[in-house]
Design a protein around this motif. Structure first.
Motif, mmCIF file in Angstrom:
data_model
loop_
_atom_site.group_PDB
_atom_site.id
_atom_site.type_symbol
_atom_site.label_atom_id
_atom_site.label_comp_id
_atom_site.label_asym_id
_atom_site.label_seq_id
_atom_site.Cartn_x
_atom_site.Cartn_y
_atom_site.Cartn_z
ATOM 1 N N SER A 58 3.218 -39.558 -4.404
ATOM 2 C CA SER A 58 3.408 -38.131 -4.672
ATOM 3 C C SER A 58 4.578 -37.907 -5.627
ATOM 4 C CB SER A 58 3.655 -37.368 -3.370
ATOM 5 O OG SER A 58 2.538 -37.448 -2.516
ATOM 6 N N PHE A 59 4.421 -36.918 -6.489
ATOM 7 C CA PHE A 59 5.451 -36.566 -7.463
ATOM 8 C C PHE A 59 6.615 -35.878 -6.762
ATOM 9 C CE2 PHE A 59 7.210 -33.328 -10.339
ATOM 10 C CZ PHE A 59 7.625 -34.120 -11.393
ATOM 11 N N VAL A 60 7.830 -36.307 -7.090
ATOM 12 C CA VAL A 60 9.034 -35.715 -6.506
ATOM 13 C C VAL A 60 9.758 -34.838 -7.514
ATOM 14 C CG1 VAL A 60 11.286 -36.187 -5.459
ATOM 15 C CG2 VAL A 60 9.309 -37.607 -4.872
ATOM 16 N N GLY A 61 9.988 -35.358 -8.725
ATOM 17 C CA GLY A 61 10.713 -34.560 -9.697
ATOM 18 C C GLY A 61 10.622 -35.107 -11.107
ATOM 19 N N ASP A 62 10.707 -34.183 -12.073
ATOM 20 C CA ASP A 62 10.746 -34.537 -13.490
ATOM 21 C C ASP A 62 12.213 -34.672 -13.876
ATOM 22 O OD1 ASP A 62 10.725 -34.633 -16.272
ATOM 23 O OD2 ASP A 62 9.029 -33.260 -16.450
ATOM 24 N N VAL A 63 12.706 -35.907 -13.837
ATOM 25 C CA VAL A 63 14.130 -36.143 -14.044
ATOM 26 C C VAL A 63 14.574 -35.702 -15.431
ATOM 27 C CG1 VAL A 63 15.928 -37.907 -14.100
ATOM 28 C CG2 VAL A 63 14.121 -38.019 -12.370
ATOM 29 N N ALA A 64 13.777 -36.002 -16.460
ATOM 30 C CA ALA A 64 14.161 -35.639 -17.826
ATOM 31 C C ALA A 64 14.318 -34.132 -17.970
ATOM 32 C CB ALA A 64 13.119 -36.162 -18.809
ATOM 33 N N LYS A 65 13.357 -33.391 -17.448
ATOM 34 C CA LYS A 65 13.422 -31.936 -17.546
ATOM 35 C C LYS A 65 14.613 -31.388 -16.781
ATOM 36 C CE LYS A 65 10.806 -27.755 -16.394
ATOM 37 N NZ LYS A 65 9.533 -27.243 -15.811
ATOM 38 N N ASP A 66 14.838 -31.923 -15.579
ATOM 39 C CA ASP A 66 15.912 -31.400 -14.742
ATOM 40 C C ASP A 66 17.293 -31.793 -15.252
ATOM 41 O OD1 ASP A 66 14.008 -30.236 -13.128
ATOM 42 O OD2 ASP A 66 13.877 -31.967 -11.795
ATOM 43 N N LEU A 67 17.356 -32.832 -16.095
ATOM 44 C CA LEU A 67 18.615 -33.194 -16.741
ATOM 45 C C LEU A 67 18.755 -32.526 -18.109
ATOM 46 C CD1 LEU A 67 18.956 -37.002 -15.910
ATOM 47 C CD2 LEU A 67 20.379 -35.131 -15.055
ATOM 48 N N ALA A 68 17.789 -31.649 -18.429
ATOM 49 C CA ALA A 68 17.806 -30.900 -19.688
ATOM 50 C C ALA A 68 17.759 -31.824 -20.897
ATOM 51 C CB ALA A 68 19.032 -29.995 -19.759
ATOM 52 N N LEU A 69 16.981 -32.912 -20.789
ATOM 53 C CA LEU A 69 16.793 -33.808 -21.924
ATOM 54 C C LEU A 69 15.649 -33.266 -22.773
ATOM 55 C CD1 LEU A 69 17.086 -37.197 -20.038
ATOM 56 C CD2 LEU A 69 18.821 -36.089 -21.441
ATOM 57 N N GLN A 70 15.908 -33.024 -24.060
ATOM 58 C CA GLN A 70 14.933 -32.405 -24.944
ATOM 59 C C GLN A 70 13.952 -33.439 -25.491
ATOM 60 O OE1 GLN A 70 14.822 -29.150 -25.297
ATOM 61 N NE2 GLN A 70 16.607 -28.979 -23.931
ATOM 62 N N PRO A 71 12.629 -33.166 -25.429
ATOM 63 C CA PRO A 71 11.639 -34.104 -25.978
ATOM 64 C C PRO A 71 11.898 -34.452 -27.434
ATOM 65 C CG PRO A 71 10.561 -32.423 -24.664
ATOM 66 C CD PRO A 71 11.994 -32.008 -24.789
ATOM 67 N N ALA A 72 12.353 -33.470 -28.225
ATOM 68 C CA ALA A 72 12.610 -33.742 -29.645
ATOM 69 C C ALA A 72 13.702 -34.787 -29.807
ATOM 70 C CB ALA A 72 13.009 -32.445 -30.346
ATOM 71 N N LYS A 73 14.731 -34.689 -28.980
ATOM 72 C CA LYS A 73 15.815 -35.664 -29.071
ATOM 73 C C LYS A 73 15.349 -37.031 -28.603
ATOM 74 C CE LYS A 73 19.698 -32.464 -28.716
ATOM 75 N NZ LYS A 73 20.951 -32.147 -27.980
ATOM 76 N N LEU A 74 14.456 -37.043 -27.604
ATOM 77 C CA LEU A 74 13.922 -38.319 -27.150
ATOM 78 C C LEU A 74 13.107 -38.977 -28.255
ATOM 79 C CD1 LEU A 74 12.800 -37.453 -23.499
ATOM 80 C CD2 LEU A 74 14.824 -38.732 -24.218
ATOM 81 N N ARG A 75 12.348 -38.165 -29.007
ATOM 82 C CA ARG A 75 11.572 -38.712 -30.115
ATOM 83 C C ARG A 75 12.503 -39.276 -31.182
ATOM 84 N NH1 ARG A 75 8.347 -34.070 -29.326
ATOM 85 N NH2 ARG A 75 9.407 -33.013 -31.048
#
Length: 235
Positions: A44-61
């Protein structure tokens, strides 16, 4: 002592599988809190760590994560049990692909929410008590005790008489909150020398346990002897 702590920490870490799919991200520090119902199925899914840490997809790219799809997520490796551990603490560490490499850490605390998965349990299967027939009305004869390890309403236990004769119901009163059985009518050994009741302890979620209550009345010298006179006639 150090080995024991490491073993305990390892078990907690294994209880939650942190699927970290990170190509690269900016160094980050934070603390995340999640709540998970106990007995939630494995995977079961618990949490979206990247979203909750405010990590931007653009910066990840920009740092090497194609389309920003590689994101850290927290999922269950197995169902949790609040009665075993009410919370789990993890430390997430990420390393990016830059030069020089940069790192970030985040503390994750997962609280386990209670489910009504435990029924109340009486301390005894049978409560046996012996009382003299002249015990005063209003006396507490026995106190039943049942416990439930769940939290809140799931652990709130109420007592009731499940089975009792009309005479027993008129003679004894069971306190729904405390489990105390009180005498509400005088006893008489010559009328009834024993009573058998079935008590029930039920939690707020409907789970219950039962116990037998056996009350034996002992005799006291409350009756004077009767004198019988007989006569014989001679012929």
């Amino acid at each position: 002592m150090g080995a024991a702590r490491k073993g305990c920490w390892g078990r907690r870490q294994r209880a939650l599988l942190c699927c970290v799919l990170v190509a690269a991200w900016e160094a980050a520090w934070g603390q995340l809190r999640y709540s998970v119902p106990e007995e939630l199925p494995k995977g079961s899914f618990v949490g979206d760590v990247a979203k909750d840490l405010a990590l931007q997809p653009a910066k990840l790219r920009d740092r090497g994560a194609p389309d920003g799809e590689k994101r850290p997520e927290l999922v269950l490796a197995k169902a949790l049990d609040r009665e075993e551990a009410a919370f789990h603490e993890l430390v997430l560490r990420a390393i990016d692909g830059g030069e020089p490499a940069r790192t970030g850490t985040a503390r994750i605390r997962v609280s386990v929410l209670d489910a009504n998965d435990n029924a109340p349990m009486f301390s005894q299967a049978v409560y046996a008590v012996h009382v003299p027939e002249d015990v005063p009305v209003g006396s507490t004869l026995v106190t039943l005790t049942a416990t439930d390890v769940d939290e809140g309403i799931n652990g709130d236990v109420k007592y009731s008489l499940k089975t009792a004769t009309d005479v027993a119901s008129e003679t004894f009163h069971l306190d729904h909150e405390t489990g105390s059985i009180m005498l509400v009518r005088s006893l008489d050994f010559e009328e009834d020398d024993s009573y058998h009741l079935e008590a029930q302890a039920q939690d707020g979620g409907g789970l219950f346990d039962t116990a037998t209550v056996s009350i034996s009345v002992t005799d006291v010298n409350d009756n004077a002897p009767e004198l019988t006179v007989s006569s014989a006639c001679r012929s």
